[in-house]
Design an enzyme around this catalytic site. Structure first.
Site, PDB file in Angstrom:
ATOM      1  N   GLY A  13       0.832  -1.210   0.000  1.00 58.12           N
ATOM      2  CA  GLY A  13       0.000   0.000   0.000  1.00 58.12           C
ATOM      3  C   GLY A  13       0.863   1.255   0.000  1.00 58.12           C
ATOM      4  NE  ARG A  23      13.932  16.359  -2.667  1.00 60.15           N
ATOM      5  CZ  ARG A  23      14.522  16.839  -1.577  1.00 60.15           C
ATOM      6  NH1 ARG A  23      14.545  16.118  -0.470  1.00 60.15           N
ATOM      7  NH2 ARG A  23      15.075  18.030  -1.593  1.00 60.15           N
ATOM      8  CB  ALA A  24      16.073  10.666   0.933  1.00 60.50           C
ATOM      9  CB  VAL A  26      17.524   9.681  -6.283  1.00 57.41           C
ATOM     10  CG1 VAL A  26      18.209  10.286  -7.505  1.00 57.41           C
ATOM     11  CG2 VAL A  26      16.591   8.539  -6.690  1.00 57.41           C
ATOM     12  N   GLY A 104       5.713  -2.198   3.807  1.00 61.26           N
ATOM     13  CA  GLY A 104       5.245  -2.658   5.118  1.00 61.26           C
ATOM     14  C   GLY A 104       5.695  -4.073   5.436  1.00 61.26           C
ATOM     15  N   GLY A 106       4.496  -7.098   4.767  1.00 59.03           N
ATOM     16  CA  GLY A 106       4.527  -8.063   3.667  1.00 59.03           C
ATOM     17  C   GLY A 106       5.762  -7.852   2.798  1.00 59.03           C
ATOM     18  CG  ASP A 130      -1.815  -0.176   8.436  1.00 57.79           C
ATOM     19  OD1 ASP A 130      -2.575   0.768   8.183  1.00 57.79           O
ATOM     20  OD2 ASP A 130      -1.945  -1.314   7.949  1.00 57.79           O
ATOM     21  CB  ALA A 189     -13.402   9.345  19.435  1.00 58.18           C
ATOM     22  CE  LYS A 216     -21.144  12.067  24.714  1.00 58.43           C
ATOM     23  NZ  LYS A 216     -20.674  12.937  23.678  1.00 58.43           N
TER      24      LYS A 216
HETATM   25  O1  F6P Z   1      -1.383  -1.455   5.030  1.00 55.79           O
HETATM   26  C1  F6P Z   1      -1.940  -0.258   4.637  1.00 55.79           C
HETATM   27  C2  F6P Z   1      -3.412  -0.403   4.358  1.00 55.79           C
HETATM   28  O2  F6P Z   1      -3.919   0.841   3.947  1.00 55.79           O
HETATM   29  C3  F6P Z   1      -4.250  -0.970   5.495  1.00 55.79           C
HETATM   30  O3  F6P Z   1      -4.583  -0.032   6.489  1.00 55.79           O
HETATM   31  C4  F6P Z   1      -5.426  -1.498   4.738  1.00 55.79           C
HETATM   32  O4  F6P Z   1      -6.091  -2.501   5.466  1.00 55.79           O
HETATM   33  C5  F6P Z   1      -4.798  -2.040   3.498  1.00 55.79           C
HETATM   34  O5  F6P Z   1      -3.601  -1.324   3.303  1.00 55.79           O
HETATM   35  C6  F6P Z   1      -5.632  -1.946   2.246  1.00 55.79           C
HETATM   36  O6  F6P Z   1      -4.931  -2.542   1.206  1.00 55.79           O
HETATM   37  P1  F6P Z   1      -5.279  -2.452  -0.345  1.00 55.79           P
HETATM   38  O7  F6P Z   1      -4.746  -1.160  -0.859  1.00 55.79           O
HETATM   39  O8  F6P Z   1      -4.604  -3.603  -0.973  1.00 55.79           O
HETATM   40  O9  F6P Z   1      -6.767  -2.502  -0.432  1.00 55.79           O
END
Ligand code: F6P
Length: 323
Positions: A13, A23-24, A26, A104, A106, A130, A189, A216
């Site tokens: 992602g 950039r850094a 390169v 990340g 993976g 994340d 929240a 509330k």
């Molecule tokens: O790991 C980053 C992330 O944005 C997660 O928060 C989310 O669950 C996942 O990627 C979504 O992945 P994709 O872009 O493959 O739908």
């Protein structure tokens, strides 16, 4: 060092700040006398021989841009051993001696396997909104994503207050509640639901009902997409079915991934990019550059994905005191 070739890629992602890191790599690479290449579309580009030469001019005017100018992907073929072998062979044929992988969990797993099976020299850089990678307190993109989520929460609050509504806002985070917790605390929240803590829906209903008795009428509930209860729509349905509470669902989704990176993300992207180049120059491999206690650390790639980032209960306790 002169004429040594290195390659950089973005994988998984996209995260705001990845461009600042490219950039850094390169700029620092050139200063260290290296020839820098980019692989387009992450590991897929290694497999399909999609290398592009990156020079100073290629990375001008990108520090402020979200996404990735060299494109990212989740490569299915790279999950397979022969995919990783093809990738390593292509790097070798290009004469590339060091690979920098920005991504990340993976992506770090794939990097480790490729190194182990083919002897490729690889350095990882943590890039994910994340902030869920073991061994580093910072990842590229988290700061921007959390601020994007916060801005949205503030906007939704206006409507929630104006219309006296209960809003359930879903933020990203499949296995990790960092975005939900920090944006939830910052956004004031009334409840935050995250994968790391079991969701007690009856307690939430009780709190909304008690609040309502005291006048509330507005509630903002932030839910991480990977929460054990099952995301914002399920929470909303449970409120309706169990207690007749009507609520409005907002899924923030991919807005959190895009946009201009914050100063903090640009800073860490730059620090990590330079550190990754210097790691290769010093002949190290099989590590991810990370951030611990105000300095760069070098974490064995294997540790980054075989350990789960520990959950720090302090933020959750803080939240309890503020709702
Ligand atoms: O790991 C980053 C992330 O944005 C997660 O928060 C989310 O669950 C996942 O990627 C979504 O992945 P994709 O872009 O493959 O739908």
């Amino acid at each position: 060092m002169a004429d040594k070739k290195i390659c950089v890629l973005t994988s998984g992602g996209d995260a705001p700040g990845m461009n600042a890191c490219v950039r850094a790599v390169v700029k620092c690479g050139e200063k260290r006398g290296l020839e820098v290449y980019g692989a387009r579309r992450g590991y897929q580009g290694l497999i399909e021989n999609e290398f592009i030469r990156l020079e100073r001019s290629s990375v001008s005017n990108i520090i402020q841009k979200g996404g990735s100018i060299i494109v990212s992907s989740r490569s299915e073929y790279f999950f397979k051993e022969d995919g990783r072998k093809t990738a390593a062979d292509n790097l070798r044929n290009m004469g590339i001696e060091g690979l920098i992988v920005i991504g990340g969990n993976g992506s770090m797993t794939g990097a480790y396997k490729m190194m182990l099976e083919n002897g490729t020299k690889i350095v990882g850089v943590p890039g994910t909104i994340d902030r869920d990678i073991w061994g580093t307190e910072e990842t590229i993109g988290f700061n921007t994503a959390v601020n994007t989520a916060l801005e949205s929460i503030d906007r939704i609050r206006d409507t929630a207050e104006a219309m006296e509504r209960v809003f359930i806002i879903e933020v990203m985070g499949r296995h990790c509640g960092e975005i939900a917790l920090i944006s939830g605390i910052g956004g004031g929240a009334d409840a935050v639901m995250i994968p790391e803590v079991k969701t007690d829906i009856d307690e939430l209903i009780h709190d909304i009902q008690e609040g309502s008795k005291q006048g509330k009428k507005t509630n903002l509930i932030v839910v991480a997409e990977g929460d054990d209860f099952g995301g914002a729509h399920k929470v909303s349905m449970a409120l309706k079915e169990r207690a007749g509470i009507k609520s409005w669902v907002v899924i923030l989704g991919y807005v959190q991934r895009g946009g201009t990176p914050t100063a903090i993300d640009r800073y860490f992207a730059s620090v990590f990019g330079v550190a990754a180049v210097d790691t290769i120059v010093e002949g190290m491999s099989g590590v991810m550059v990370g951030w611990q206690k105000d300095e760069v650390k070098y974490i064995p790639l294997k540790d980054t994905f075989s350990n789960k980032k520990p959950f720090d209960p302090h933020d959750n306790e803080l939240l309890e005191l503020l709702t």
